[in-house]
Enzyme design. Structure first.
Site, PDB file in Angstrom:
ATOM      1  N   SER A 236       0.848  -1.189   0.000  1.00 33.35           N
ATOM      2  CA  SER A 236       0.000   0.000   0.000  1.00 33.35           C
ATOM      3  C   SER A 236       0.887   1.244   0.000  1.00 33.35           C
ATOM      4  CB  SER A 236      -0.957  -0.048   1.192  1.00 33.35           C
ATOM      5  OG  SER A 236      -1.987   0.899   1.071  1.00 33.35           O
ATOM      6  N   GLU A 369      -9.114  -5.238  -5.024  1.00 35.68           N
ATOM      7  CA  GLU A 369      -8.551  -4.364  -3.998  1.00 35.68           C
ATOM      8  C   GLU A 369      -9.623  -3.666  -3.154  1.00 35.68           C
ATOM      9  OE1 GLU A 369      -5.489  -3.665  -3.046  1.00 35.68           O
ATOM     10  OE2 GLU A 369      -4.158  -4.433  -4.594  1.00 35.68           O
ATOM     11  N   HIS A 475      -7.726  -5.606  -0.473  1.00 36.32           N
ATOM     12  CA  HIS A 475      -6.499  -4.884  -0.140  1.00 36.32           C
ATOM     13  C   HIS A 475      -5.878  -5.458   1.134  1.00 36.32           C
ATOM     14  CE1 HIS A 475      -3.877  -1.419  -0.531  1.00 36.32           C
ATOM     15  NE2 HIS A 475      -4.084  -1.080   0.730  1.00 36.32           N
TER      16      HIS A 475
END
Length: 574
Positions: A236, A369, A475
């Site tokens: 990330s 995601e 994610h």
């Protein structure tokens, strides 16, 4: 009435995206039942009878301890505490300490505001005294046989995160005869304040990262690590940080390989377009009435950390309300060109021209995601209506499109994700697909396309999920399979073995699936061919891991054509 309804929808959308940012930033930290057991502890528990180990580093002796099968050295200072006059300043070399530094427990995390539970009220935690580094080794140091080093950079939207053993215990990686290093870097306004000039040029959090890598280069041999075999990896905002370090001339020679998970420098969220405005808005909320950068920064240094964090969070929410799709607020920025600048050229253009540290790379993303949005579906419906009113808001700001064409472009985007007769993002699957592509898939694949012209680049998609009914991996879903977690089913163990082997093979050999290596079912992970978009090889990591070509091809072709037709360079993000 129509105006009032529209204003209400804009406000709802703002709340929705602020919630989205917090959920994405805190997902891997707070989903403790299924991911990690994360607690705030002043020290890692250990038994007095367990062995300890001393190592001499540049600034003194440090005492580590045995954790399970590995040795850990936690909370070593790599810079002076950035307090008082050092707030907002680049990191400084720490003082030498007398005696032995106790490195048997995690030190402070950097100041941040967390969600105690998903979608709950935020809570302030951490300290400005937070620049500490951790080293994990598989055995007592042996300088005759130096081991490869992997340096982890955590994510969290540049506003949350830490390097604690509780959160990122690297036992599985270290057991592969790898040394793992992690560290804290400053977050939020403390790490990413920028006045857009030379007074506070920004990117202090990135300068912390570079300083930590310099510490690794100077000291890692003392732990048995090879300073010429360093792989940086992150997820990330950590992945975007890795990508920015790949671009930065200041990081040249500090690492030899890079892994970017669900984030690169050209992700639209990884760049602040409102940094100077945010800085002065924070000042105004603290009754600092000035338009002079030096006066602002000097006065902000005298504000309590709690007040500064609280007011900066308020400004962050205000500016995200205005535009939630085109960049975080306290995040990396372009600096004026100087020898101290981390980045001063547009990220996209730097990658396209080969102006970056040319090292082998692994880059990838999860298969869905933005899947976390399913948990906040009432707000999804409101946002759907908003975008039907103003489809031009779907157009990426970094496209630099002519204003007269924004509505046309926005309608094309809406039609692609919802069909010509459909409501733009209803049902919610359409919104999830759009946001997954916008924030991650499109920029990650473009990064791969750009870098593969110059260096060996591997693309992956992580698709494994423990929920068989799920439509894809969300994610941060890959993190439990790289770090310590309570995932322990037969499939979980196979995925963890696969992920750890791929990542550590790359750190050792620059090839995640070397010859005769039984990794993930003997699959071969091919790197991309330079300048050949028709053969975009990738590895799909799932219960059965397979190699393939051209993931998300339809969406990628759509966006590439859109940028080609309407985009105007130079691009920064994509």
């Amino acid at each position: 009435m129509c105006y009032i309804v529209r204003m209400c929808l804009f406000k709802s959308a703002a709340i929705f995206f602020s919630t989205l940012i917090f959920v994405l930033c805190n997902h891997h930290i707070h989903d403790s039942k299924s991911k990690f057991h994360y607690k705030h502890k002043s020290r890692v528990d250990y038994k007095a009878s367990e062995p300890f180990l001393e190592v001499k580093v540049e600034h003194g002796l440090v005492l580590g301890r045995k954790i399970n099968s590995i040795y850990g050295f936690n909370g070593i200072p790599y810079a002076k505490p950035p307090i008082g006059k050092l707030r907002f300043e680049p990191p400084q070399t720490p003082n030498r300490w007398q005696g032995t530094w106790n490195a048997t427990f995690d030190r402070n995390q950097c100041i941040q505001t967390e969600l105690l539970e998903q979608l709950s009220l935020p809570s302030l935690s951490g300290s400005e005294d937070c620049l500490y580094i951790n080293v994990y080794i598989p055995q007592k140091p042996d300088k005759r046989t130096l081991l490869p080093v992997m340096v982890w950079i955590y994510g969290g939207g540049f506003i949350t995160g830490n390097s604690s053993y509780d959160l990122y215990g690297p036992d599985g990686l270290v057991d592969q005869n790898i040394i793992v290093v992690s560290f804290n870097y400053r977050l939020g306004i403390f790490g990413f304040l920028s006045t857009g000039d030379d007074v506070a040029p920004g990117n202090i959090g990135l300068k912390d990262q570079i300083f930590a890598l310099k510490w690794v280069k100077k000291n890692i041999k003392r732990f048995g690590g090879d300073p010429k075999k360093v792989t940086i990896f992150g997820e990330s905002a950590g992945g975007a940080s890795v990508s920015l370090l790949v671009i930065s001339p200041l990081a040249k020679g500090l690492f030899q390989k890079a892994i970017m998970q669900s984030g690169t420098a050209i992700c639209p969220w990884a760049f602040s377009r409102t940094a100077r405005e945010a800085a002065f808005k924070v000042g105004a909320r603290l009754n600092i009435r000035t338009q002079n950068s030096r006066s602002l920064v000097d006065q902000l240094k005298n504000v309590s950390a709690d007040s500064l964090q609280s007011q900066s969070l308020s400004v962050l929410a205000e500016l995200l309300f205005r535009d939630p799709l085109n960049g975080l607020i306290f995040a990396p920025v372009l600096e004026h060109a100087s020898e101290d600048a981390v980045i001063h050229d547009e990220a996209y253009e730097s990658l396209d021209k080969g102006n970056f540290n040319q090292v082998p790379q692994i880059i990838g993303y999860t298969s869905l995601e933005a899947a976390l949005l399913a948990n906040i579906s009432p707000l999804v419906a409101l946002f759907t209506i908003l975008l039907n009113f103003t489809p031009s808001r779907l157009v990426p700001l970094d496209m630099n499109a002519d204003e007269t064409q924004l509505d046309t472009i926005g309608r094309r985007i809406r039609n692609f994700y919802a069909g010509s007769n459909g409501s733009i993002l209803f049902p919610s699957d359409n919104l999830i697909n759009y946001l997954s592509d916008h924030f991650f898939v499109r920029p990650v694949q473009k990064t791969v396309n750009l870098t593969s012209k110059y260096v060996t680049t591997y693309l992956y998609r992580f698709s494994y999920t423990t929920n068989l009914a799920a439509k894809g991996a969300a994610h941060a879903d890959e993190l439990p399979y790289l770090f310590n977690s309570d995932r322990n089913s037969t499939d979980d163990r196979l995925i963890k073995k696969c992920m750890i082997k791929l990542w550590t093979n790359f750190a050792k050999y620059s090839d995640p699936t070397p010859d005769n290596e039984n990794t993930c079912g003997k699959v071969t992970w091919k790197p991309l061919k330079p300048n050949d978009r028709s053969q975009m090889y990738y590895l799909n990591i799932n219960r059965t891991t397979t190699s393939g070509q051209n993931p998300s091809r339809e969406a990628i072709v759509f966006w590439d054509n859109l940028y080609r037709q309407y985009g105007n360079r130079p691009f920064n993000t994509y």
